[in-house]
Scaffold this motif. Sequence first.
Motif, PDB file in Angstrom:
ATOM      1  N   PRO A 290      54.040  35.836  57.992  1.00  0.00           N
ATOM      2  CA  PRO A 290      55.151  36.534  57.318  1.00  0.00           C
ATOM      3  C   PRO A 290      54.673  37.738  56.519  1.00  0.00           C
ATOM      4  N   SER A 291      55.499  38.772  56.539  1.00  0.00           N
ATOM      5  CA  SER A 291      55.242  39.954  55.720  1.00  0.00           C
ATOM      6  C   SER A 291      55.723  39.693  54.297  1.00  0.00           C
ATOM      7  N   LEU A 292      55.453  40.652  53.420  1.00  0.00           N
ATOM      8  CA  LEU A 292      55.888  40.508  52.033  1.00  0.00           C
ATOM      9  C   LEU A 292      57.408  40.440  51.947  1.00  0.00           C
ATOM     10  N   GLY A 293      58.093  41.238  52.761  1.00  0.00           N
ATOM     11  CA  GLY A 293      59.555  41.201  52.762  1.00  0.00           C
ATOM     12  C   GLY A 293      60.084  39.861  53.236  1.00  0.00           C
ATOM     13  N   GLU A 294      59.469  39.281  54.250  1.00  0.00           N
ATOM     14  CA  GLU A 294      59.904  37.962  54.721  1.00  0.00           C
ATOM     15  C   GLU A 294      59.671  36.893  53.660  1.00  0.00           C
ATOM     16  N   LEU A 295      58.561  36.996  52.937  1.00  0.00           N
ATOM     17  CA  LEU A 295      58.296  36.031  51.869  1.00  0.00           C
ATOM     18  C   LEU A 295      59.324  36.165  50.746  1.00  0.00           C
ATOM     19  N   GLU A 296      59.723  37.397  50.428  1.00  0.00           N
ATOM     20  CA  GLU A 296      60.745  37.599  49.411  1.00  0.00           C
ATOM     21  C   GLU A 296      62.076  36.997  49.860  1.00  0.00           C
ATOM     22  N   ALA A 297      62.431  37.194  51.127  1.00  0.00           N
ATOM     23  CA  ALA A 297      63.674  36.608  51.650  1.00  0.00           C
ATOM     24  C   ALA A 297      63.611  35.084  51.614  1.00  0.00           C
ATOM     25  N   ALA A 298      62.453  34.532  51.984  1.00  0.00           N
ATOM     26  CA  ALA A 298      62.311  33.080  51.945  1.00  0.00           C
ATOM     27  C   ALA A 298      62.416  32.562  50.515  1.00  0.00           C
ATOM     28  N   GLY A 299      61.866  33.314  49.546  1.00  0.00           N
ATOM     29  CA  GLY A 299      61.983  32.908  48.154  1.00  0.00           C
ATOM     30  C   GLY A 299      63.422  32.885  47.678  1.00  0.00           C
ATOM     31  N   MET A 300      64.236  33.841  48.124  1.00  0.00           N
ATOM     32  CA  MET A 300      65.656  33.858  47.751  1.00  0.00           C
ATOM     33  C   MET A 300      66.386  32.639  48.315  1.00  0.00           C
ATOM     34  N   VAL A 301      66.112  32.327  49.583  1.00  0.00           N
ATOM     35  CA  VAL A 301      66.774  31.173  50.196  1.00  0.00           C
ATOM     36  C   VAL A 301      66.308  29.874  49.525  1.00  0.00           C
ATOM     37  N   LEU A 369      68.384  36.625  59.835  1.00  0.00           N
ATOM     38  CA  LEU A 369      67.854  37.661  60.713  1.00  0.00           C
ATOM     39  C   LEU A 369      68.112  39.051  60.151  1.00  0.00           C
ATOM     40  N   GLY A 370      67.326  40.010  60.614  1.00  0.00           N
ATOM     41  CA  GLY A 370      67.497  41.412  60.251  1.00  0.00           C
ATOM     42  C   GLY A 370      66.615  42.286  61.133  1.00  0.00           C
ATOM     43  N   ARG A 371      66.982  43.576  61.247  1.00  0.00           N
ATOM     44  CA  ARG A 371      66.183  44.494  62.053  1.00  0.00           C
ATOM     45  C   ARG A 371      64.919  44.933  61.323  1.00  0.00           C
ATOM     46  N   ASP A 372      64.917  44.771  60.001  1.00  0.00           N
ATOM     47  CA  ASP A 372      63.721  45.082  59.220  1.00  0.00           C
ATOM     48  C   ASP A 372      63.721  44.181  57.988  1.00  0.00           C
ATOM     49  N   ASP A 373      62.684  44.333  57.174  1.00  0.00           N
ATOM     50  CA  ASP A 373      62.552  43.465  56.001  1.00  0.00           C
ATOM     51  C   ASP A 373      63.705  43.659  55.024  1.00  0.00           C
ATOM     52  N   ASN A 374      64.187  44.872  54.879  1.00  0.00           N
ATOM     53  CA  ASN A 374      65.274  45.134  53.939  1.00  0.00           C
ATOM     54  C   ASN A 374      66.552  44.412  54.366  1.00  0.00           C
ATOM     55  N   GLU A 375      66.879  44.477  55.660  1.00  0.00           N
ATOM     56  CA  GLU A 375      68.061  43.765  56.147  1.00  0.00           C
ATOM     57  C   GLU A 375      67.877  42.248  56.043  1.00  0.00           C
ATOM     58  N   LEU A 376      66.664  41.778  56.241  1.00  0.00           N
ATOM     59  CA  LEU A 376      66.406  40.350  56.115  1.00  0.00           C
ATOM     60  C   LEU A 376      66.682  39.880  54.680  1.00  0.00           C
ATOM     61  N   LYS A 377      66.270  40.676  53.699  1.00  0.00           N
ATOM     62  CA  LYS A 377      66.518  40.309  52.303  1.00  0.00           C
ATOM     63  C   LYS A 377      68.007  40.371  51.978  1.00  0.00           C
ATOM     64  N   ILE A 378      68.737  41.318  52.577  1.00  0.00           N
ATOM     65  CA  ILE A 378      70.190  41.379  52.360  1.00  0.00           C
ATOM     66  C   ILE A 378      70.857  40.110  52.913  1.00  0.00           C
ATOM     67  N   ALA A 379      70.420  39.673  54.097  1.00  0.00           N
ATOM     68  CA  ALA A 379      70.977  38.439  54.669  1.00  0.00           C
ATOM     69  C   ALA A 379      70.682  37.240  53.770  1.00  0.00           C
ATOM     70  N   ALA A 380      69.475  37.191  53.201  1.00  0.00           N
ATOM     71  CA  ALA A 380      69.118  36.079  52.309  1.00  0.00           C
ATOM     72  C   ALA A 380      69.964  36.102  51.044  1.00  0.00           C
ATOM     73  N   LYS A 381      70.187  37.291  50.486  1.00  0.00           N
ATOM     74  CA  LYS A 381      71.027  37.395  49.289  1.00  0.00           C
ATOM     75  C   LYS A 381      72.465  37.001  49.599  1.00  0.00           C
ATOM     76  N   ALA A 382      72.971  37.414  50.746  1.00  0.00           N
ATOM     77  CA  ALA A 382      74.344  37.073  51.121  1.00  0.00           C
ATOM     78  C   ALA A 382      74.521  35.569  51.288  1.00  0.00           C
ATOM     79  N   LEU A 383      73.479  34.900  51.736  1.00  0.00           N
ATOM     80  CA  LEU A 383      73.559  33.453  51.890  1.00  0.00           C
ATOM     81  C   LEU A 383      73.767  32.780  50.533  1.00  0.00           C
TER      82      LEU A 383
END
Length: 413
Positions: A290-301, A369-383
Amino acid sequence: MGMGMSKFRVENEAGKRAPCFYERPLGRARIAFMALQIAFAATFATLAAAATGAPGAASESAQQATGVGAVPAPGPAVVYNPAAIAQPALAMPVPAFSGKPDKPLGSRTPTTADPGTLVPGGRRQTLSFFDYGALDPLQLRGTDGQNGIAFSVRGDEVVTAAILHLIYSYSPSLLPSTSQLKLLINGEVAATLPVPREQAGMLVARDVAIDPRFITEFNHLNVQLIGHYTQQCEDPSNSALWATVSNASSLDLTYASIASKPDLAALPQPFFDRRDVRRLQLPFVFAGKPSLGELEAAGMVASYFGSLAGYRGAIFPAQTDNVPLSGNAVVFAVGDAKVAGVDIPPVSGPTIALVERDANARGRLLLVLGRDDNELKIAAKALGVGQNTLSGTSATITQFNDLQPRRPYDAPN
């Protein structure tokens, strides 16, 4: 003071006191006769009770455990540890504390990743009273002592069979003819258990079948002591009235799964169910390192599900490339990344989706899911923020208003 309430009676103006009843010879004779009657009556009553001891014992032994509903009668009570050594008359000295206590009962915390034993159409699992939150044995005191545990059933399951493995002991002073243990499920009598004198004071175990129709979404299982130590007037708080239910007692439940279609509107179920008292264990799966962005998204979830788990606690084991063999999991993927065994749909923005696993895996996958790390974090926040607005099996986030940082002293009065 009136003449009727006066201690001394005056017969003439000179104040000469008249003798009281007990000072007269005839009065003293009557009092002595009444005392002899009471003494002889008590003696003859004791002899009569001893002479008729056999019928009384027969009535006590005739008591049987009874169950309620379409279930078999409770099994016989047996000594919990048949290899226990008879206790000597005098207790042995307790050795000095070593500072390294043994592992406490229930040190293995049950989690949602452990379904128990799989059976056709469902599962079967046994949890102890300790697992349900009873950190100490349940103490029952007095003529009407009551104590118990709370348990609940997940929204996607229904109980089809229930067996209570009860481990308990009770006072040798209880009268078997008028004392009993009563099992209650949500206030309904599920079974009554006798307290024979032969097993008093020892730890015994008994299996009690419970009618599953008594069990609902949220439940209370209580054990009530109906205790008496004499046929005469008694003290309801006498210390001789006691019973103890071990927190090693357990509830064996068989569940049938309720089929439902995947729907984001049901979130956080089935990944978290507030009725489930087990610790939340939800695996996180990444397509690769996982990249740093993916880890941030996982932390939000993880923060979202951890806040829901509350007192239960939560753990999120992470793995790459493959999903767990069974159960629920959350999958994070960016762009065209692939995870073995998962059909990841093409995405056009921040996306949250649900995927049903095959019957053998028994679970669902939550795709973030997301096309990049930024979209992935938006999906995690929306969840975590907007899960109440999601529906269907897949949702693409087209607009998301991020939460504004809190300001000092902005809490309402």
